[in-house]
Structures are given as C-alpha cells and as structure tokens.
Design an enzyme around this catalytic site. Structure first.
Site, PDB file in Angstrom:
ATOM      1  N   ARG A 115     -33.459  -9.868  -0.469  1.00 31.08           N
ATOM      2  CA  ARG A 115     -32.735  -9.906   1.051  1.00 31.08           C
ATOM      3  C   ARG A 115     -32.697  -8.866   1.992  1.00 31.08           C
ATOM      4  O   ARG A 115     -32.802  -9.252   2.945  1.00 31.08           O
ATOM      5  CB  ARG A 115     -31.539 -10.427   0.637  1.00 31.08           C
ATOM      6  CG  ARG A 115     -30.295  -9.549   0.090  1.00 31.08           C
ATOM      7  CD  ARG A 115     -29.561  -9.582  -0.230  1.00 31.08           C
ATOM      8  NE  ARG A 115     -29.414 -10.245  -2.067  1.00 31.08           N
ATOM      9  CZ  ARG A 115     -28.774 -11.232  -2.437  1.00 31.08           C
ATOM     10  NH1 ARG A 115     -27.130 -10.993  -1.904  1.00 31.08           N
ATOM     11  NH2 ARG A 115     -28.624 -11.224  -3.714  1.00 31.08           N
TER      12      ARG A 115
ATOM     13  N   LYS B 113     -33.033  -3.028 -14.066  1.00 28.99           N
ATOM     14  CA  LYS B 113     -32.019  -4.290 -15.017  1.00 28.99           C
ATOM     15  C   LYS B 113     -32.441  -4.056 -16.125  1.00 28.99           C
ATOM     16  O   LYS B 113     -33.536  -3.244 -17.020  1.00 28.99           O
ATOM     17  CB  LYS B 113     -33.874  -4.937 -14.343  1.00 28.99           C
ATOM     18  CG  LYS B 113     -33.349  -5.721 -13.369  1.00 28.99           C
ATOM     19  CD  LYS B 113     -34.841  -6.919 -13.103  1.00 28.99           C
ATOM     20  CE  LYS B 113     -34.602  -7.432 -11.891  1.00 28.99           C
ATOM     21  NZ  LYS B 113     -33.806  -8.658 -11.681  1.00 28.99           N
TER      22      LYS B 113
HETATM   23  N1  BES Z   1     -35.976 -10.814  -8.562  1.00 32.87           N
HETATM   24  C1  BES Z   1     -34.666 -11.272  -9.031  1.00 32.87           C
HETATM   25  C2  BES Z   1     -34.499 -12.045  -9.394  1.00 32.87           C
HETATM   26  C3  BES Z   1     -35.295 -13.571 -10.203  1.00 32.87           C
HETATM   27  C4  BES Z   1     -34.300 -13.509 -11.341  1.00 32.87           C
HETATM   28  C5  BES Z   1     -35.745 -14.117  -9.954  1.00 32.87           C
HETATM   29  C6  BES Z   1     -34.931 -13.702 -12.429  1.00 32.87           C
HETATM   30  C7  BES Z   1     -36.363 -14.847 -10.905  1.00 32.87           C
HETATM   31  C8  BES Z   1     -35.975 -14.656 -12.056  1.00 32.87           C
HETATM   32  C9  BES Z   1     -33.800 -10.811  -7.737  1.00 32.87           C
HETATM   33  O1  BES Z   1     -33.928  -9.161  -6.722  1.00 32.87           O
HETATM   34  C10 BES Z   1     -32.487 -10.218  -8.163  1.00 32.87           C
HETATM   35  O2  BES Z   1     -32.916  -9.052  -9.339  1.00 32.87           O
HETATM   36  N2  BES Z   1     -31.268 -10.900  -8.099  1.00 32.87           N
HETATM   37  C11 BES Z   1     -30.422 -10.150  -8.891  1.00 32.87           C
HETATM   38  C12 BES Z   1     -29.643 -10.285  -7.506  1.00 32.87           C
HETATM   39  C13 BES Z   1     -27.956  -9.246  -7.541  1.00 32.87           C
HETATM   40  C14 BES Z   1     -27.986  -7.947  -8.051  1.00 32.87           C
HETATM   41  C15 BES Z   1     -26.871 -10.074  -6.960  1.00 32.87           C
HETATM   42  C16 BES Z   1     -29.792 -11.446  -9.779  1.00 32.87           C
HETATM   43  O3  BES Z   1     -30.395 -12.494  -9.859  1.00 32.87           O
HETATM   44  O4  BES Z   1     -29.738 -10.796 -10.688  1.00 32.87           O
HETATM   45 MN    MN Z   2     -34.030  -7.532  -7.575  1.00 36.59          MN
END
Ligand code: BES
Ligand code: MN
Ligand code: ZN
Length: 462
Positions: free
Chosen positions: A316, A242
């Site tokens: 997921r 991230k």
């Molecule tokens: N934990 C995150 C989602 C999230 C983001 C929760 C901000 C709370 C606040 C999740 O694991 C994630 O990283 N999702 C990605 C999915 C993408 C790679 C398809 C996202 O939302 O960017």
């Molecule tokens: Mn994630």
C-alpha cells in the site's frame, strides 16, 4: 501449441488426427473407430455446460492431449446443444477456446536443465469459421500469449527479478508494440518525492524503479485509463519478517505489475483505440540495517505523512505513490491491481479477485466482465466506517490500524489507498487470492497470469 483451422467437418479431418468427442457421461478414454482414434472426454449434460465449466473443459482437453502425447487433435464444437454457451455467442466461444487451450498448454521451464521433449500439440479446429470467428481466434491467441508473458515474468525467482530487471522485462514484453516504456531510477523517484516507494525499497541493494507504460491509441481528448500495478519483486516482510513458509512465493508479489504489462501488451497488439497508462512502483521489501523500521514516518508524493506501523504492509505504501502519480494523466478511471493482503484469501478463498469501489455501476460491470473473460471477481465494501482505523499516530495516516485489529484486513488496506485517490473514479483489485494457480484451475503450478484478461476487458469496454 499450434491452432490450425479447416472448413472441413471433423469427420473429414485429414489423416493422422485424433478426433475429440465430448461425452455426457463415462470417463476419459481412447476409442479406435474405422482407423481413426477418438479421444473421449466427459463434459456432463450439454445443457449444464456453463461458460465457467466450458473454460475448464477446454483446459482439460489440452492437458489430457499433452499428457497422452497426442501430436494432432481435431476438434469441432457445435453450439446447438449448449444453450448456455449459445447465449454468449459464437465469437465468445472461439475466443474462449483459443485462450484456454494456450493457457492450459503453458508450463514454466526457464529453470529446467533438460527440456522435456513432448511434441508441440497441434489442434485443428474443424468447421467453417465466419470472418468474425476467425478474428476472435486470433484475438484469443494474442490474449493468451500476453497472459503467458505475464506468467513468465511473475514466475521468475526474486533473485533474478529485481526492480531494474522488471523494467527490462517490461521493455522486452512490449518491444515492437506502440507502448512507450520508461523507468525512473532512484534519484528521479526521490525528486518526485515518492517517500513510500523510496522507503520500502531502501533496505535492498537493488534500488527501486518507477516503471511507466504509455499507450495512446485513442483520441487526444479521451481521458486515459490508468492501471497501477504493485511491483514488489520480493516481499520478506521487512524487519517484521514473514514467518516460515509465509515468505515462500513472495517472488510473485509483483504479479499486479506483471499483469499491467501483459494487459498493455494485449491492448497494443490488438490495436485498441484507447488511451492506456500503466504505472508500476517496483521495489524489493528487504531486510537490512537500512530497511524502514516500525515507527518510521514517510512523506508520500501527495504530501501526506504515513506512520509505518508494520513493515510487511509495504504494498500500500508503494501503491500510494503510484496512485498519486496517476492523477497527472487526468484519468477517466484508475484501476490498481495488487497482491495486497493475505486477508483477501481468508475472505473469498482462491477462486476470485477481490474488487473494491464506491462506484456501484463499475462494480457490477466488473463482475459481468469477470464472468465473460474468466478472471472472476467478488466485491468487498469500501465503507466510511473504516476510515478512522487509518488515523495516524504521529503522521497523518498509518499503514495498518494502530490497534493492530485482526479483522477486515483487505478493507483496511483499500481504505488506506483511498487517501490517495480522492476525487477519482477508482477501483482496487486485490489479486492475492489469484496469485498462484489451484488444482481446479487446470493450469501449471505457479502464477496464473490473472487478471490480464480482466484489465484488457476494462480497456475494451470502459
Ligand atoms: N504481499 C503480501 C500479501 C500476500 C500474502 C499476497 C499472501 C499473496 C499471498 C502483503 O505485502 C502483506 O504482507 N500483507 C500483510 C498485511 C499485514 C501486515 C497488515 C498480510 O496480508 O499479512
Ligand atoms: Mn508484505
Ligand atoms: Zn507484499
């Protein structure tokens, strides 16, 4: 915060209490009247006070009282001038007051080197409470305690909340209740074939756990409700790391799991006559030479194979194994709750959980329960049109669309999960929008502790 009651009207409250007065207009102020201090707070026109604004009002009362270091506050609510609250009933009002006073009182102080020495606020609820109202007050306090327990767990920094420590936190939170807590370790998880949970956790020094909470308060023949909560104790994004501040707050990526713990705590303390199971696949999504790579193929507990096209779509993957495991309980309903997608915040903002189910009646029920309990929800569709986007490249399915579409991220995630809930009555809650409190919530910074109230409402009503 301590809530006390007296049958006396507020005008006869014992000496030393500041009296609360709700004004239709004006501003927050103190007024000295015949030796008694009055705290005036503005509610707006009484007829316009809705269940939603009432909650915020109660929280504001607690926060203003604390800010001014009031030690003792006398409060009396007459429902007569509040038509929209009257419709909800007296016990709803009392429970809502108790819940929201305690929720607004909470702060996370575990890491402060010097504890603030503000006096604990005592609120005196004046006026005769019926038996049912007195019970509602107690219920509200238990619910708020459970939500605040969830907030403590979710707020704990990632370094101090590994999967094993999350299992320990569950045991602590549920000690003395009738909830049985077990935590499967890596070898047991591998034996079950949970390739999703193993894969996501393999880059971290602290190994995954699969936490199982069981509360059988109902008849043996009653099909249980199974809650599956995402338990990512820290989400770096994995090798597809991230960027910048997007990683901040990812210690709260186990908020779904923490909510399941809080909900079972409340259900058990309230002695619900229901069978409830909580499942928390817990892992750290870390970065190392052992972490899963884009292109790796995982074999899930269900036997399906999954292309990992994005290491940051890890929630997921662990939920898939949790959802499959849920089937062994022959559940009447499966509810999963997860901080699953940033796209959910893009879709609905930060004031509601996203819910997704093909069961229209269940969707409507959850929307109503959300308004009643305060964990607001809004639906997104689970349409078959999205299924082709989950098609695998080399495996059966992929964890993100192989065209890396920017659109419908929340729906794509839920559609992925639907491959593991076939034939089940199931609702998915993407709680990412409510992971952290926003200013208008009138809550301390950090975890909201939602949707504990909603999960409890589901347990109570479904
Ligand atoms: N934990 C995150 C989602 C999230 C983001 C929760 C901000 C709370 C606040 C999740 O694991 C994630 O990283 N999702 C990605 C999915 C993408 C790679 C398809 C996202 O939302 O960017
Ligand atoms: Mn994630
Ligand atoms: Zn995540």
């Amino acid at each position: 915060m301590k809530i006390k009651t007296t049958a006396q009207p507020i005008t006869k409250a014992p000496k030393g209490y500041v009296r609360l007065v709700l004004d239709t207009k004006g501003s927050t102020r103190f007024v000295e009247k015949s030796g008694t201090t009055e705290l005036h707070i503005v509610s707006g026109a009484y007829k316009d006070v809705t269940p939603r604004t009432f909650r915020t009002l109660v929280r504001t009362i607690a926060q203003v009282a604390k800010k001014h270091e009031i030690a003792k506050l006398a409060v009396q609510f007459s429902l007569t001038p509040f038509p929209q609250l009257k419709k909800r009933g007296d016990t709803w009002v009392v429970r809502t007051i108790a819940e929201n006073l305690h929720l607004a009182d909470y702060t996370y102080t575990a890491y402060k080197s010097t504890k603030e020495k503000k006096p604990t606020l005592e609120v005196l609820l004046c006026g005769d409470l019926s038996k049912a109202e007195a019970a509602a007050l107690k219920t509200g306090e238990i619910v708020a305690e459970s939500v605040n327990t969830t907030r403590n767990i979710a707020n704990t920094p990632g370094g101090d909340m590994t999967p094993a420590l999350l299992a320990k936190a569950a045991k602590n939170a549920l000690r003395g209740t009738k909830v049985k807590v077990r935590a499967l370790d890596l070898s047991q998880i591998k034996k079950l074939g949970m390739g999703g949970l193993v894969g996501v956790g393999q880059g971290a020094k602290d190994k995954p756990r699969f936490i199982i909470l069981e509360y059988f308060g109902g008849k043996k023949s009653d099909a249980p409700i199974v809650f599956v909560g995402k338990g990512i104790t820290f989400d770096t994004g994995g090798l597809q790391v991230k960027p910048g501040m997007a990683m901040y707050e990812m210690h709260m990526d186990m908020s779904g799991g923490a909510a399941v713990i809080g909900a079972l705590r409340a259900a058990a303390k309230l002695g619900l006559k229901k069978n409830l199971v909580g499942l928390i696949p817990a892992a750290e999504n870390a970065i190392s030479d052992e972490a899963i790579r884009p292109g790796d193929v995982l074999t899930m507990m269900s036997g399906k194979t999954v292309d990992v096209l994005h290491t940051d779509a890890e929630g997921r993957l662990v939920l898939a194994d949790g959802l499959h495991y849920a089937k062994k309980y022959k559940p009447g309903l499966i509810v999963d709750v997860a901080t699953l997608t940033g796209a959910a915040l893009v879709a609905v903002g930060q004031h509601a959980h996203v819910i997704m189910t093909k069961d229209r009646k269940l969707e409507d029920t959850l929307r109503d329960l959300g308004e009643t309990c305060g964990d607001y929800v809004h639906p997104l569709p689970l349409w078959d049109e999205f299924v082709p986007y989950t098609k695998g490249v080399h495996g059966d399915i992929s964890n993100i669309p192989s065209n890396d579409s920017k659109y419908g991220g929340t729906i794509n995630a839920a559609t992925f999960l639907s491959h593991f809930t076939e034939g089940e009555r199931w609702v998915h809650i993407d709680m990412a929008p409510r992971m952290t409190a926003v200013a208008s919530d009138k809550l301390a910074k950090g975890a909201t502790g939602e949707p504990v109230r909603l999960l409890l409402a589901i347990a109570e009503n479904l």
